[in-house]
Motif scaffolding. Structure first.
Motif, PDB file in Angstrom:
ATOM      1  N   GLU A 134       0.907  -1.246   0.069  1.00 32.64           N
ATOM      2  CA  GLU A 134      -0.081  -0.197  -0.055  1.00 32.64           C
ATOM      3  C   GLU A 134       0.964   1.377  -0.048  1.00 32.64           C
ATOM      4  O   GLU A 134       2.020   1.111   0.565  1.00 32.64           O
ATOM      5  CB  GLU A 134      -0.911  -0.068   1.086  1.00 32.64           C
ATOM      6  N   ILE A 135       0.287   2.187  -0.810  1.00 31.53           N
ATOM      7  CA  ILE A 135       1.276   3.402  -0.707  1.00 31.53           C
ATOM      8  C   ILE A 135       1.488   4.185   0.640  1.00 31.53           C
ATOM      9  O   ILE A 135       2.512   4.484   1.130  1.00 31.53           O
ATOM     10  CB  ILE A 135       0.486   4.356  -1.678  1.00 31.53           C
ATOM     11  N   LEU A 136       0.522   4.269   1.648  1.00 32.65           N
ATOM     12  CA  LEU A 136       0.781   4.959   2.796  1.00 32.65           C
ATOM     13  C   LEU A 136       0.583   3.821   3.743  1.00 32.65           C
ATOM     14  O   LEU A 136       0.410   3.695   4.856  1.00 32.65           O
ATOM     15  CB  LEU A 136      -0.495   5.873   3.026  1.00 32.65           C
ATOM     16  N   GLY A 137       1.104   2.484   3.595  1.00 33.10           N
ATOM     17  CA  GLY A 137       0.904   1.275   4.449  1.00 33.10           C
ATOM     18  C   GLY A 137       1.851   1.509   5.733  1.00 33.10           C
ATOM     19  O   GLY A 137       1.595   1.419   7.001  1.00 33.10           O
ATOM     20  N   ALA A 138       2.958   2.213   5.305  1.00 34.94           N
ATOM     21  CA  ALA A 138       4.073   2.388   6.332  1.00 34.94           C
ATOM     22  C   ALA A 138       3.979   3.462   7.240  1.00 34.94           C
ATOM     23  O   ALA A 138       4.570   3.554   8.314  1.00 34.94           O
ATOM     24  CB  ALA A 138       5.319   2.438   5.770  1.00 34.94           C
ATOM     25  N   SER A 139       3.217   4.536   6.792  1.00 32.92           N
ATOM     26  CA  SER A 139       2.883   5.597   7.583  1.00 32.92           C
ATOM     27  C   SER A 139       2.196   5.513   8.946  1.00 32.92           C
ATOM     28  O   SER A 139       2.306   6.175   9.909  1.00 32.92           O
ATOM     29  CB  SER A 139       2.164   6.730   6.880  1.00 32.92           C
TER      30      SER A 139
END
Length: 62
Positions: A24-29
């Motif tokens: 996911e694009i923002l998964g790590a945030s």
């Protein structure tokens, strides 16, 4: 400037390319840790001389 009409041609799609993400694009945030020991942040800006009267502000487009 001349009064000649320019011919317009619409853009065309030459190739279609599908991309897939590995994550996911923002998964790590969601996992980011916030350093709460920071008490104050100072930023550098652009200095202006005098005051700005918003009622006198004008913007023109060419």
């Amino acid at each position: 400037m001349s009064n000649k009409k320019m011919k317009y041609s619409a853009p065309i799609i030459l190739e279609d390319l599908a991309l897939e993400l590995e994550a996911e694009i923002l998964g790590a945030s969601a996992e980011l840790q916030v350093d709460e020991s920071i008490e104050k942040v100072e930023t550098m800006g652009q200095e202006i001389g005098g005051t700005i009267d918003a009622n006198q502000w004008t913007q023109g487009w060419e």
